[in-house]
Design a protein around this motif. Sequence first.
Motif, PDB file in Angstrom:
ATOM      1  N   ALA A 185      43.851  40.280  83.387  1.00 46.06           N
ATOM      2  CA  ALA A 185      43.707  41.090  82.428  1.00 46.06           C
ATOM      3  C   ALA A 185      44.344  40.015  81.578  1.00 46.06           C
ATOM      4  CB  ALA A 185      43.735  42.487  82.207  1.00 46.06           C
ATOM      5  N   TYR A 186      45.297  39.216  82.021  1.00 43.86           N
ATOM      6  CA  TYR A 186      46.855  38.934  81.193  1.00 43.86           C
ATOM      7  C   TYR A 186      47.361  37.787  81.336  1.00 43.86           C
ATOM      8  CZ  TYR A 186      48.468  43.905  81.436  1.00 43.86           C
ATOM      9  OH  TYR A 186      47.913  45.449  81.448  1.00 43.86           O
ATOM     10  N   GLY A 187      48.089  37.461  80.270  1.00 43.02           N
ATOM     11  CA  GLY A 187      48.534  36.018  80.867  1.00 43.02           C
ATOM     12  C   GLY A 187      49.273  35.938  81.874  1.00 43.02           C
ATOM     13  N   ASP A 209      49.910  47.086  71.888  1.00 40.89           N
ATOM     14  CA  ASP A 209      50.750  47.403  72.975  1.00 40.89           C
ATOM     15  C   ASP A 209      51.930  48.018  72.663  1.00 40.89           C
ATOM     16  OD1 ASP A 209      49.660  46.233  75.362  1.00 40.89           O
ATOM     17  OD2 ASP A 209      50.590  43.693  75.065  1.00 40.89           O
ATOM     18  N   THR A 213      48.560  31.562  74.307  1.00 40.07           N
ATOM     19  CA  THR A 213      49.556  31.840  76.063  1.00 40.07           C
ATOM     20  C   THR A 213      49.353  30.326  76.729  1.00 40.07           C
ATOM     21  OG1 THR A 213      47.957  33.810  76.795  1.00 40.07           O
ATOM     22  CG2 THR A 213      48.666  31.965  77.833  1.00 40.07           C
ATOM     23  N   VAL A 218      52.633  38.751  80.693  1.00 39.84           N
ATOM     24  CA  VAL A 218      52.619  38.806  79.266  1.00 39.84           C
ATOM     25  C   VAL A 218      52.223  39.700  78.969  1.00 39.84           C
ATOM     26  CG1 VAL A 218      52.444  37.683  76.819  1.00 39.84           C
ATOM     27  CG2 VAL A 218      52.615  36.156  79.313  1.00 39.84           C
ATOM     28  N   ILE A 219      53.845  40.692  77.962  1.00 38.25           N
ATOM     29  CA  ILE A 219      53.313  41.655  77.518  1.00 38.25           C
ATOM     30  C   ILE A 219      53.081  41.516  75.672  1.00 38.25           C
ATOM     31  CG2 ILE A 219      53.910  44.001  76.963  1.00 38.25           C
ATOM     32  CD1 ILE A 219      52.525  43.619  79.648  1.00 38.25           C
ATOM     33  N   GLY A 220      52.140  41.740  74.840  1.00 33.25           N
ATOM     34  CA  GLY A 220      52.272  41.948  73.239  1.00 33.25           C
ATOM     35  C   GLY A 220      53.447  41.526  72.151  1.00 33.25           C
ATOM     36  N   GLN A 244      44.014  30.446  72.791  1.00 30.89           N
ATOM     37  CA  GLN A 244      44.744  31.303  73.266  1.00 30.89           C
ATOM     38  C   GLN A 244      45.972  30.790  73.217  1.00 30.89           C
ATOM     39  OE1 GLN A 244      43.794  33.712  75.133  1.00 30.89           O
ATOM     40  NE2 GLN A 244      42.087  33.622  75.589  1.00 30.89           N
ATOM     41  N   LEU A 254      43.027  35.295  69.695  1.00 31.73           N
ATOM     42  CA  LEU A 254      44.535  35.651  68.811  1.00 31.73           C
ATOM     43  C   LEU A 254      44.886  33.842  68.701  1.00 31.73           C
ATOM     44  CD1 LEU A 254      46.700  37.330  69.606  1.00 31.73           C
ATOM     45  CD2 LEU A 254      47.634  36.935  71.871  1.00 31.73           C
ATOM     46  N   LEU A 272      51.881  42.530  69.334  1.00 34.39           N
ATOM     47  CA  LEU A 272      50.235  43.673  69.553  1.00 34.39           C
ATOM     48  C   LEU A 272      50.281  44.869  69.079  1.00 34.39           C
ATOM     49  CD1 LEU A 272      49.007  40.802  72.047  1.00 34.39           C
ATOM     50  CD2 LEU A 272      49.141  40.660  69.714  1.00 34.39           C
ATOM     51  N   GLU A 321      46.245  32.107  81.175  1.00 31.88           N
ATOM     52  CA  GLU A 321      46.087  32.715  80.319  1.00 31.88           C
ATOM     53  C   GLU A 321      44.379  33.296  81.178  1.00 31.88           C
ATOM     54  OE1 GLU A 321      46.325  34.495  78.518  1.00 31.88           O
ATOM     55  OE2 GLU A 321      44.993  35.826  77.567  1.00 31.88           O
ATOM     56  N   LYS A 322      44.512  35.052  81.451  1.00 30.75           N
ATOM     57  CA  LYS A 322      43.392  35.409  82.169  1.00 30.75           C
ATOM     58  C   LYS A 322      43.720  34.268  83.777  1.00 30.75           C
ATOM     59  CE  LYS A 322      42.393  38.623  78.783  1.00 30.75           C
ATOM     60  NZ  LYS A 322      43.806  38.289  78.105  1.00 30.75           N
ATOM     61  N   TYR A 327      56.366  38.383  71.104  1.00 28.18           N
ATOM     62  CA  TYR A 327      55.913  37.831  71.528  1.00 28.18           C
ATOM     63  C   TYR A 327      57.218  36.392  70.750  1.00 28.18           C
ATOM     64  CZ  TYR A 327      51.417  37.038  72.849  1.00 28.18           C
ATOM     65  OH  TYR A 327      50.814  37.182  74.109  1.00 28.18           O
ATOM     66  N   ARG A 335      55.919  50.665  78.526  1.00 34.50           N
ATOM     67  CA  ARG A 335      54.887  50.182  77.868  1.00 34.50           C
ATOM     68  C   ARG A 335      53.932  51.160  77.959  1.00 34.50           C
ATOM     69  NH1 ARG A 335      50.245  46.669  80.226  1.00 34.50           N
ATOM     70  NH2 ARG A 335      48.852  45.841  78.474  1.00 34.50           N
TER      71      ARG A 335
HETATM   72  C1  G1P Z   1      47.228  39.902  75.463  1.00 30.71           C
HETATM   73  C2  G1P Z   1      47.054  37.562  75.364  1.00 30.71           C
HETATM   74  C3  G1P Z   1      47.753  37.507  77.256  1.00 30.71           C
HETATM   75  C4  G1P Z   1      48.190  39.610  76.616  1.00 30.71           C
HETATM   76  C5  G1P Z   1      47.862  40.530  76.794  1.00 30.71           C
HETATM   77  C6  G1P Z   1      48.956  41.277  76.601  1.00 30.71           C
HETATM   78  O1  G1P Z   1      45.644  39.741  76.066  1.00 30.71           O
HETATM   79  O2  G1P Z   1      46.000  37.015  75.241  1.00 30.71           O
HETATM   80  O3  G1P Z   1      47.897  36.944  77.319  1.00 30.71           O
HETATM   81  O4  G1P Z   1      48.602  39.725  78.280  1.00 30.71           O
HETATM   82  O5  G1P Z   1      47.470  40.859  75.313  1.00 30.71           O
HETATM   83  O6  G1P Z   1      48.368  42.888  76.079  1.00 30.71           O
HETATM   84  P1  G1P Z   1      43.830  40.651  75.433  1.00 30.71           P
HETATM   85  O7  G1P Z   1      44.775  41.777  75.791  1.00 30.71           O
HETATM   86  O8  G1P Z   1      44.220  40.854  73.805  1.00 30.71           O
HETATM   87  O9  G1P Z   1      42.535  40.465  76.040  1.00 30.71           O
END
Ligand code: G1P
Length: 298
Positions: free
Chosen positions: A171-173, A135, A233, A205-207, A231, A112, A132, A192-193, A209, A256
Motif C-alpha cells: 500500500a506504500y512507497g 497522513d 516515488t 514512505v509517509i506523506g 508516481q 500524485l 499529504l 511504489e506499491k 517530503y 501517524r
Molecule cells: C501515497 C504515495 C506512497 C506513500 C503513501 C503514504 O500513496 O504514493 O508512496 O507511501 O502515499 O500515505 P497513496 O496512499 O496515495 O496510495
Amino acid sequence: MRKKVTKAIFPVAGMGTRFLPATKSVPKEIMTLVDRPLVQYAIDEAREAGIKEFIFVTSRGKSALEDYFDAAPQLEQTLRKKGKTELLDILKKTDMDSGEIAYMRQAKPLGLGHAVWCARRLIANEPFAVILPDDVISADKSCLAQMIEAFEETQSNIVAAMEVPESMAEAYGILDVKEDMGSIVSTKGMVEKPAPGEAPSNLAVIGRYILTPTVLQKLNQKKTGAGGEIQLTDAISDAREEDGEEVYGYRFKGQRFDCGSKAGFLQATVSFALQRDDLRDDLWAFINDLVHAKEAAQ
Ligand code: G1P
C-alpha cells in the motif's frame, strides 16, 4: 549557500471515494477530526515548520476548501456583536493572508507525481515540501519541522519513513535502504506499491517530503508507474539514479494516523479528542463503559 524551505504543496485533488457517501458533496479534506478539518492539521504543521507559501492542488468539487480558507467577515461580525471572543480567536487561527495560499487545478487524476508537477511554476528553482493531508501526524515538534531540521544538514531529498508490517508494504512507497543510521536512512531509491514479497525493506514512505527541484524535472518526463499513474516515488528515485542526488528516509518522532481510511480517521478522532481538556473526561468514561460492557458480555 544553504537553501531554506518556505513552500509546501498540498495535493488535495483526490475524490475520497473511501468516504462515500459523505464525499459526494464534502471534500474529504474538510471532514473534521474533533472540530477542525483534516486540512487544518496539515496547515498548522507546515506553519510550525516555517512554511510561508501554501500551494493546494485541487480538482472539480473542492470549492468548499477554498471557502474554508477565505475570510468570513459576516460570521466574525456576528460573533463580535455577541461578544464571543473565544470563538473569534478560534476563527483567527484559521486565517490565511492574501497571497499566502494558491490553488492549482489538476485537470485529470493522473497520480500524485502529476499533482505535484501541476505546481511546478509556483515552486520554480527551490527546495519544497509536500504534505499529504491524509497522513495526520501527532507529535511534540511537527513532523515537517523535524524534517526541515534534517534537511538543513543534508540539503538533499528527504521523505518521512515508518516501519510497516510486510503484509502492508504493497500500500506504500517502500525504501530501498543503503545505510541505516537510526533516525536517518540513506537509500538506493524507492519502490511504489511493491508486489507481495518484493518489498526492498519494511520502511514505508509517509506523506511528508522535502524535495529538490530536480524531482520536478523528472516529473516533466511524465513516466507512468504503479497503477498506471505518474508516481512521485518514481521521480524521486530517478533524481537519485539519473542525477546522483541523495535520497534519505527520516524516522520521525510522533504518531501517524492514516486518515485516508475510515479506521485511521476514527482512531485519530479519538486520540485528538483525548488530548483535549474539554472532552477527555467524558470520552474516557464512555470508553470505559464500552470496555466494561464488552467484558461483561464475554
Ligand atoms: C501515497 C504515495 C506512497 C506513500 C503513501 C503514504 O500513496 O504514493 O508512496 O507511501 O502515499 O500515505 P497513496 O496512499 O496515495 O496510495
